[in-house]
Enzyme design. Sequence first.
Site, short mmCIF file in Angstrom:
data_model
loop_
_atom_site.label_atom_id
_atom_site.label_comp_id
_atom_site.label_asym_id
_atom_site.label_seq_id
_atom_site.Cartn_x
_atom_site.Cartn_y
_atom_site.Cartn_z
N ARG A 187 7.70 -0.28 22.53
CA ARG A 187 7.67 -0.35 24.00
C ARG A 187 6.82 0.75 24.64
NH1 ARG A 187 13.14 -1.80 23.42
NH2 ARG A 187 13.36 -4.04 23.58
N LYS A 236 -6.72 -0.47 31.75
CA LYS A 236 -6.65 -1.89 31.36
C LYS A 236 -6.93 -1.96 29.88
CE LYS A 236 -8.25 -4.73 35.19
NZ LYS A 236 -9.31 -5.67 35.57
N GLU A 239 -23.31 -1.06 33.11
CA GLU A 239 -22.06 -0.75 33.83
C GLU A 239 -22.27 0.40 34.82
OE1 GLU A 239 -19.59 -2.73 33.69
OE2 GLU A 239 -19.40 -3.57 31.68
N LYS A 253 -15.22 4.55 39.46
CA LYS A 253 -14.11 3.76 38.91
C LYS A 253 -12.77 4.43 39.22
CE LYS A 253 -12.44 0.97 35.16
NZ LYS A 253 -12.72 0.26 33.94
N GLU A 308 -4.85 -4.13 40.60
CA GLU A 308 -5.83 -5.12 40.98
C GLU A 308 -5.30 -6.16 41.96
OE1 GLU A 308 -8.92 -5.96 38.00
OE2 GLU A 308 -8.57 -8.06 38.47
N ARG A 330 -9.68 -3.35 43.34
CA ARG A 330 -10.15 -3.20 41.96
C ARG A 330 -11.04 -4.37 41.51
NH1 ARG A 330 -6.87 -0.70 36.74
NH2 ARG A 330 -8.67 -0.82 35.36
N ASN A 361 -15.30 -5.83 39.14
CA ASN A 361 -15.63 -7.04 38.41
C ASN A 361 -16.98 -7.61 38.82
OD1 ASN A 361 -14.17 -8.39 36.38
ND2 ASN A 361 -14.13 -10.21 37.69
N HIS A 388 -19.15 -9.67 36.60
CA HIS A 388 -18.37 -9.95 35.39
C HIS A 388 -17.83 -11.38 35.30
CE1 HIS A 388 -18.79 -5.78 34.65
NE2 HIS A 388 -18.01 -5.79 33.60
N HIS A 419 -18.57 -12.74 31.77
CA HIS A 419 -17.57 -13.14 30.77
C HIS A 419 -17.85 -14.56 30.26
CE1 HIS A 419 -14.42 -9.93 32.11
NE2 HIS A 419 -15.34 -9.46 31.29
N HIS A 476 -21.63 -7.73 25.73
CA HIS A 476 -21.03 -7.55 27.05
C HIS A 476 -22.02 -6.99 28.09
CE1 HIS A 476 -17.76 -6.95 29.89
NE2 HIS A 476 -18.15 -5.70 30.05
P1 NAD Z 1 -18.12 -2.07 20.95
O1 NAD Z 1 -16.87 -1.34 21.00
O2 NAD Z 1 -18.17 -3.33 20.19
O3 NAD Z 1 -19.27 -1.08 20.45
C1 NAD Z 1 -20.58 -1.56 20.28
C2 NAD Z 1 -21.07 -1.28 18.85
O4 NAD Z 1 -21.37 0.11 18.72
C3 NAD Z 1 -20.06 -1.59 17.77
O5 NAD Z 1 -20.72 -2.15 16.67
C4 NAD Z 1 -19.51 -0.21 17.40
O6 NAD Z 1 -19.02 -0.19 16.10
C5 NAD Z 1 -20.71 0.65 17.57
N1 NAD Z 1 -20.49 2.06 17.89
C6 NAD Z 1 -19.56 2.58 18.71
N2 NAD Z 1 -19.78 3.89 18.88
C7 NAD Z 1 -20.84 4.22 18.11
C8 NAD Z 1 -21.55 5.42 17.89
N3 NAD Z 1 -21.25 6.55 18.51
N4 NAD Z 1 -22.59 5.39 17.02
C9 NAD Z 1 -22.96 4.23 16.42
N5 NAD Z 1 -22.36 3.06 16.62
C10 NAD Z 1 -21.30 3.04 17.46
O7 NAD Z 1 -18.62 -2.47 22.42
P2 NAD Z 1 -18.71 -1.67 23.80
O8 NAD Z 1 -19.97 -2.13 24.41
O9 NAD Z 1 -18.46 -0.23 23.66
O10 NAD Z 1 -17.47 -2.28 24.62
C11 NAD Z 1 -17.40 -3.63 24.96
C12 NAD Z 1 -15.95 -4.01 25.11
O11 NAD Z 1 -15.37 -3.21 26.14
C13 NAD Z 1 -15.75 -5.46 25.50
O12 NAD Z 1 -14.73 -6.02 24.71
C14 NAD Z 1 -15.29 -5.38 26.95
O13 NAD Z 1 -14.45 -6.44 27.32
C15 NAD Z 1 -14.56 -4.05 26.96
N6 NAD Z 1 -14.44 -3.43 28.28
C16 NAD Z 1 -13.20 -3.07 28.71
C17 NAD Z 1 -13.03 -2.48 29.95
C18 NAD Z 1 -11.67 -2.04 30.40
O14 NAD Z 1 -11.50 -1.65 31.57
N7 NAD Z 1 -10.69 -2.06 29.55
C19 NAD Z 1 -14.16 -2.26 30.77
C20 NAD Z 1 -15.40 -2.64 30.31
C21 NAD Z 1 -15.54 -3.23 29.05
#
Ligand code: NAD
Length: 342
Positions: free
Chosen positions: A111, A133, A175, A217, A227, A231, A235, A238, A242, A252
């Site tokens: 939990r 989130k 972003e 943010k 949200e 908030r 988006n 997005h 998405h 992304h």
């Molecule tokens: P990711 O986590 O897949 O990372 C991209 C790639 O980079 C992966 O292959 C990872 O292994 C690699 N990587 C990470 N750090 C590295 C480093 N320092 N050196 C070398 N390689 C590295 O993708 P992302 O773009 O970081 O994140 C996208 C995700 O984030 C999506 O799922 C999206 O929905 C989510 N997201 C969430 C929020 C939220 O508020 N929770 C906001 C925006 C995006």
Amino acid sequence: MKKIQLTTNTGSTQIAIGEDVSNLKDYLDASAQVVIISDKNVLNYHRVKLEEFGFQIIEIETGENVKTLRTVENIYEQFLELGVERSTFIVGVGGGVVCDITGFVASTYLRGLKFGFVPTTLLAQVDASIGGKNGVNLNGYKNLIGTIRQPNFVLCDLELLKTLPKEDLKCGFAEIVKHAVIADANLFSYLESNLEDIICMKRIALEKVIGDAISVKVNIVQKDELEQNERVKLNFGHTIAHALEKVHKLPHGEAVAIGSVYDAKLCVKKGTLKEEDKDRIENLLKKLGLPTQLDYIKKDAIIGAISKDKKKKGTDVKMALLEGIGKSVVKEVPIEEIGEIL
Ligand code: NAD
């Protein structure tokens, strides 16, 4: 180093921009069991640094495809084996995928356990690690299952970004532009005038844009953590992004860049944004090396995916619309109208 505090009704996050990951222990309770969750790529580059802490490490596969309940269950099972208790602290070290999964397992196991992030992609530093989130996808639909729970800390070490592939760095820029577009005209102008320094990752410029993007943010999340309205601004771009991720299998950040241009076009069509401001957004994204359109778009499939969007209400979707660069409002937009600009 810049520090920002995010405080909401449910928790508080200390965000350190420009901190060194080797100081991670300063953010942790010395007596607590600590478990790190990270992915294969990150560990490939940074394993030695992380192993020096002597914490247990759970390794997951990489990419959007691992953001599933299957991965979550697998981590729960490893928690059982490791004897994770209520007092255990979980640290996600990785990109947005690792942060989203870590936040979700930590929020739900027993939990709720305390957790923090060391985001290692630019996108995760400015966006995914901030705001509480977290969650996973279901049948390819983005983030359908999740919680909102604030991490105790977010430690942004800019040095970790040096191993990040260029393509992933660009996704983070998308972003940052989004944050500037919805709420910070000064940041937008700074990005336009300091492109070279930002692309070459000069530390002063990078620390400034990461800090300013995070501030946008933080301000929004503090006003509307759950949200209800404000908030939704985050988006921007997005709703379409998405759908593009699901249908066209785009990363992304690239989907966000294309989605942002479509959103801007929608605002021009609605008469709330000047054509020249839409062009500024499109040009900045292009100069940062991001795609701003697709040669071919599967319109019907995109509309189908938008119809399953979490922000859909009847035949409308709640979206952020621009009233200029740095000024946005939240409105309900008929899905049909989105179809017209695609
Ligand atoms: P990711 O986590 O897949 O990372 C991209 C790639 O980079 C992966 O292959 C990872 O292994 C690699 N990587 C990470 N750090 C590295 C480093 N320092 N050196 C070398 N390689 C590295 O993708 P992302 O773009 O970081 O994140 C996208 C995700 O984030 C999506 O799922 C999206 O929905 C989510 N997201 C969430 C929020 C939220 O508020 N929770 C906001 C925006 C995006």
